[in-house]
Design a protein around this motif. Sequence first.
Motif, PDB file in Angstrom:
ATOM      1  N   GLN A  60      -9.378  34.471  40.220  1.00 39.90           N
ATOM      2  CA  GLN A  60      -8.858  34.025  41.531  1.00 39.90           C
ATOM      3  C   GLN A  60      -9.027  32.414  41.540  1.00 39.90           C
ATOM      4  N   SER A  62      -7.854  28.849  43.782  1.00 40.97           N
ATOM      5  CA  SER A  62      -7.612  28.260  45.096  1.00 40.97           C
ATOM      6  C   SER A  62      -7.802  26.815  45.142  1.00 40.97           C
ATOM      7  N   SER A  64      -8.469  23.410  47.172  1.00 38.17           N
ATOM      8  CA  SER A  64      -9.182  22.896  48.591  1.00 38.17           C
ATOM      9  C   SER A  64      -9.242  21.364  48.231  1.00 38.17           C
TER      10      SER A  64
END
Length: 74
Positions: A60, A62, A64
Motif C-alpha cells: 500500500q 500513499s 503525504s
Amino acid sequence: MISIEGALCRQPVGFPTRLDIGGNTPSCNEKRRSLFDAQDQVDRQREALIANIEGKLEQQRSASVLFTASWRLV
C-alpha cells in the motif's frame, strides 16, 4: 487382510475381469467419492491460503507532505 472389494479398488483389473467379479462395487465408489471430496476440500483450503498470502503481500502506497521548504532571494 485385504478384501476382494479393496483389491479391486487398488489393482488394475481388466474390463472382463471386473464384470465377472461384479463391476464397480458400492464400497469402491464410496472410496472414490470420499477421495474426490477430500481433494476438493484441499483445493479450497489452498485457494484460501493463497488469497490470504496475496493480501499480506500487497503493498500500500500513499503520498503525504513530509516538509515544506521556502526561500527568498534578497
